[in-house]
Design an enzyme around this catalytic site. Structure first.
Site, PDB file in Angstrom:
ATOM      1  CD  GLU A 116      -3.954  -6.991   3.486  1.00  0.00           C
ATOM      2  OE1 GLU A 116      -5.044  -7.474   3.217  1.00  0.00           O
ATOM      3  OE2 GLU A 116      -2.915  -7.294   2.860  1.00  0.00           O
ATOM      4  CB  CYS A 119       5.942  -3.686   4.610  1.00  0.00           C
ATOM      5  SG  CYS A 119       5.096  -2.774   3.334  1.00  0.00           S
ATOM      6  CB  CYS A 172      -4.290   4.732  -1.747  1.00  0.00           C
ATOM      7  SG  CYS A 172      -3.088   6.008  -2.214  1.00  0.00           S
ATOM      8  CB  CYS A 187      -0.628   3.988  -8.755  1.00  0.00           C
ATOM      9  SG  CYS A 187      -0.004   5.437  -7.890  1.00  0.00           S
ATOM     10  CB  CYS A 246      -1.268   0.294  -6.634  1.00  0.00           C
ATOM     11  SG  CYS A 246      -1.375   0.181  -4.846  1.00  0.00           S
ATOM     12  N   GLY A 301      -1.671   2.854   1.298  1.00  0.00           N
ATOM     13  CA  GLY A 301      -1.835   4.289   1.450  1.00  0.00           C
ATOM     14  C   GLY A 301      -0.606   5.117   1.124  1.00  0.00           C
ATOM     15  CD  GLU A 302       2.133   9.227  -0.820  1.00  0.00           C
ATOM     16  OE1 GLU A 302       2.481   8.389  -1.665  1.00  0.00           O
ATOM     17  OE2 GLU A 302       2.946   9.830  -0.101  1.00  0.00           O
ATOM     18  CB  SER A 359       7.514   4.241   0.089  1.00  0.00           C
ATOM     19  OG  SER A 359       7.267   4.089  -1.290  1.00  0.00           O
ATOM     20  CB  SER A 408       6.508   5.299  -6.026  1.00  0.00           C
ATOM     21  OG  SER A 408       6.617   4.503  -4.875  1.00  0.00           O
ATOM     22  CG  LEU A 409      10.643   8.012 -11.474  1.00  0.00           C
ATOM     23  CD1 LEU A 409      10.256   9.423 -11.067  1.00  0.00           C
ATOM     24  CD2 LEU A 409      12.115   8.000 -11.905  1.00  0.00           C
ATOM     25  CG  HIS A 410       6.291   3.326 -10.384  1.00  0.00           C
ATOM     26  ND1 HIS A 410       6.978   2.351  -9.712  1.00  0.00           N
ATOM     27  CD2 HIS A 410       5.489   3.924  -9.464  1.00  0.00           C
ATOM     28  CE1 HIS A 410       6.598   2.345  -8.440  1.00  0.00           C
ATOM     29  NE2 HIS A 410       5.714   3.293  -8.260  1.00  0.00           N
ATOM     30  CG  ASN A 415       4.385  -8.658  -6.625  1.00  0.00           C
ATOM     31  OD1 ASN A 415       5.000  -9.650  -7.000  1.00  0.00           O
ATOM     32  ND2 ASN A 415       4.920  -7.754  -5.818  1.00  0.00           N
ATOM     33  CB  CYS A 425       5.437  -4.891  -3.587  1.00  0.00           C
ATOM     34  SG  CYS A 425       6.661  -4.189  -2.628  1.00  0.00           S
TER      35      CYS A 425
HETATM   36  N1  SAH Z   1       1.944   5.154  -1.557  1.00  0.00           N
HETATM   37  C1  SAH Z   1       3.306   4.918  -1.394  1.00  0.00           C
HETATM   38  C2  SAH Z   1       3.648   3.743  -0.523  1.00  0.00           C
HETATM   39  C3  SAH Z   1       2.815   2.518  -0.696  1.00  0.00           C
HETATM   40  S1  SAH Z   1       3.017   1.690  -2.246  1.00  0.00           S
HETATM   41  C4  SAH Z   1       3.993   4.811  -2.743  1.00  0.00           C
HETATM   42  O1  SAH Z   1       3.306   4.731  -3.762  1.00  0.00           O
HETATM   43  O2  SAH Z   1       5.215   4.851  -2.757  1.00  0.00           O
HETATM   44  C5  SAH Z   1       4.593   0.909  -1.972  1.00  0.00           C
HETATM   45  C6  SAH Z   1       5.311   0.417  -3.230  1.00  0.00           C
HETATM   46  O3  SAH Z   1       4.630  -0.715  -3.792  1.00  0.00           O
HETATM   47  C7  SAH Z   1       5.353   1.473  -4.304  1.00  0.00           C
HETATM   48  O4  SAH Z   1       6.635   1.621  -4.851  1.00  0.00           O
HETATM   49  C8  SAH Z   1       4.396   0.915  -5.296  1.00  0.00           C
HETATM   50  O5  SAH Z   1       4.651   1.397  -6.538  1.00  0.00           O
HETATM   51  C9  SAH Z   1       4.631  -0.557  -5.192  1.00  0.00           C
HETATM   52  N2  SAH Z   1       3.538  -1.321  -5.817  1.00  0.00           N
HETATM   53  C10 SAH Z   1       2.236  -1.005  -5.830  1.00  0.00           C
HETATM   54  N3  SAH Z   1       1.524  -1.932  -6.520  1.00  0.00           N
HETATM   55  C11 SAH Z   1       2.405  -2.864  -6.930  1.00  0.00           C
HETATM   56  C12 SAH Z   1       2.275  -4.098  -7.653  1.00  0.00           C
HETATM   57  N4  SAH Z   1       1.091  -4.553  -8.060  1.00  0.00           N
HETATM   58  N5  SAH Z   1       3.395  -4.821  -7.878  1.00  0.00           N
HETATM   59  C13 SAH Z   1       4.598  -4.384  -7.444  1.00  0.00           C
HETATM   60  N6  SAH Z   1       4.782  -3.234  -6.746  1.00  0.00           N
HETATM   61  C14 SAH Z   1       3.695  -2.483  -6.495  1.00  0.00           C
HETATM   62 FE1  SF4 Z   2      -1.509   4.778  -3.383  1.00  0.00          FE
HETATM   63 FE2  SF4 Z   2       1.106   4.051  -3.423  1.00  0.00          FE
HETATM   64 FE3  SF4 Z   2      -0.811   2.414  -4.368  1.00  0.00          FE
HETATM   65 FE4  SF4 Z   2      -0.215   4.646  -5.701  1.00  0.00          FE
HETATM   66  S1  SF4 Z   2       1.153   2.891  -5.353  1.00  0.00           S
HETATM   67  S2  SF4 Z   2      -2.302   3.885  -5.290  1.00  0.00           S
HETATM   68  S3  SF4 Z   2       0.211   6.049  -4.051  1.00  0.00           S
HETATM   69  S4  SF4 Z   2      -0.588   3.066  -2.280  1.00  0.00           S
END
Ligand code: SAH
Ligand code: SF4
Length: 383
Positions: A95, A108, A115, A119, A122, A169-170, A201, A223-225, A301, A344
């Site tokens: 997508e 985006c 992936c 995480c 995600c 994806g990463e 990212s 992506s620190l979180h 989300n 996201c």
């Molecule tokens: N793999 C890369 C890029 C794709 S994810 C990464 O992790 O950075 C892109 C962004 O979406 C990241 O910052 C990720 O943490 C955020 N993201 C993933 N799942 C999410 C969710 N359910 N709600 C809000 N943000 C989310």
């Molecule tokens: Fe992969 Fe980014 Fe999702 Fe983590 S947040 S599972 S690295 S796409």
């Protein structure tokens, strides 16, 4: 006997196309001509490239091809955003999302089908991994967005001003194709986007960040979180391999190589009751004291395979205020396009031959639902 695939001109950077024309005994400037046809005029019919001689067009038609992924579904959100699903060679569907805002349009895009990193918050991670996208499949997303939005009609008014590699994806685990696609995005005779407006990212693939400076000067978001390793390792499993200090140090090295005033964006997906407490904000402010950056808070989300919850607006405001009072520039990402499942982290596509991860998740979720409903049945009985 299997026939070797023809070279795909849509997946070549300027340097690769120059080498290709050189190998045909042609002048390297042909490379810029072909790039302009494909990426500035949206033309993928070699015979329509009229500033190239007929004999060379015939030769290219016989020996090369221009292949882009197909769009198989499209969705328009009430807020003006679009989501398009493309089918890639592995059979998966991935997508991309276009988000118009005043003064800019952000695309985006995805780098992988699924992936590997899983995480915990995600949707893409929950479906497992199927394949890396090719250069043509990555740049093809930008090509299609331009095609659909009239971007090939006028170079001056292109609808996509910014690209973020924040789809599925990463990106740094599909390193070379992503680097070549980035170079096409920023190449003057292709899309000509500014390095400030193209953002990778990453969840923190440290060895790849260490190599980045030799391949690109795009902007970066991390992506620190979480503000500490214990919590981050629960949310972002790759943290066990590359902990926070190592990650921030590697990003510092990349920023130093850029030699300009840009700073990285720290992304922080805020999840109710998990990482959204005031103490987390204070700890984050402390952690990043020596690390010039902007902070982008992304309220979680929800999606069907997750039990996490979105934080309340009070907790988002409190979190933001603590960081702002500590001197940080903080933005809160507005949720866009969730009516079409394109906010996201909601991007799932349809990953062919995925690992068993998502079925494990579904099974776990089913167990939770069964447990919860038998609890409520007990509660009703005893009432
Ligand atoms: N793999 C890369 C890029 C794709 S994810 C990464 O992790 O950075 C892109 C962004 O979406 C990241 O910052 C990720 O943490 C955020 N993201 C993933 N799942 C999410 C969710 N359910 N709600 C809000 N943000 C989310
Ligand atoms: Fe992969 Fe980014 Fe999702 Fe983590 S947040 S599972 S690295 S796409």
């Amino acid at each position: 006997m299997t026939l070797a695939a023809k070279p795909n001109l849509a997946g070549m950077s300027l340097a690769q196309l120059r080498d290709y024309f050189h190998s045909l005994g042609e002048k390297p400037f042909r490379a810029a001509q072909v790039l302009k046809w494909i990426h500035q005029r949206g033309v993928i019919d070699i015979q329509a490239m009229t500033d190239i001689s007929k004999p060379l067009r015939d030769r290219l038609s016989a020996e090369a091809e221009i292949l882009l992924p197909k769009i198989v579904e499209d969705y328009a959100s009430e807020d003006g955003s679009y989501k398009w699903i493309i089918e890639v060679a592995s059979g998966s569907r991935v997508e991309m999302v276009y988000i118009p805002e005043s003064g800019r349009g952000t695309l985006c895009i995805s780098s992988q089908a699924g992936c590997t990193l899983d995480c915990s918050f995600c949707a893409t991670g929950k479906q497992g991994f199927n394949s890396n996208l090719t250069v043509a499949e990555i740049i093809g997303q930008l090509w299609w967005a331009n095609k659909r939005l009239g971007g090939f009609d006028s170079l001056a008014e292109r609808p996509v001003s910014n690209v973020v590699m924040m789809g599925m994806g990463e990106p740094l685990l599909n390193f070379e194709p992503v680097m070549d696609a980035l170079s096409l995005m920023m190449e003057d005779c292709a899309y000509g986007l500014s390095k400030r407006k193209v953002t990778i990212s990453t969840s923190g693939v440290v060895p790849a960040i260490d190599r980045l400076k030799d391949f690109t000067d795009a902007s970066i978001a991390v992506s620190l979180h979480a503000p500490n390793d214990e919590l981050r390792s629960q949310l972002v499993p790759i943290n066990k391999k590359y902990p926070i200090a190592m990650l921030l140090n590697s990003v510092k090295g990349y920023m130093a190589s850029l030699n300009d005033k840009r700073v990285p964006v720290i992304e922080y997906t805020l999840i109710a009751g998990v990482n959204d407490h005031r103490r987390h904000a204070r700890e984050l402010a402390e952690l990043l004291r020596e690390f010039p950056c902007k902070i982008n808070i992304i309220p979680f989300n929800p999606f069907s395979m997750s039990d996490y919850r979105r934080p309340s607006s009070t907790s988002i405001t409190n979190f933001r205020q603590i960081l702002q009072q500590a001197g940080y520039t903080v933005t809160v990402r507005t949720t866009r396009a969730d009516d079409i499942g394109a906010a996201c982290g909601q991007l799932v596509g349809n990953v062919a031959d995925q690992t068993k991860r998502s079925s494990r998740h579904l099974a776990k979720r089913a167990e939770n639902i069964i447990a919860a409903s038998s609890d409520s049945a007990r509660a009703t009985e005893s009432a």
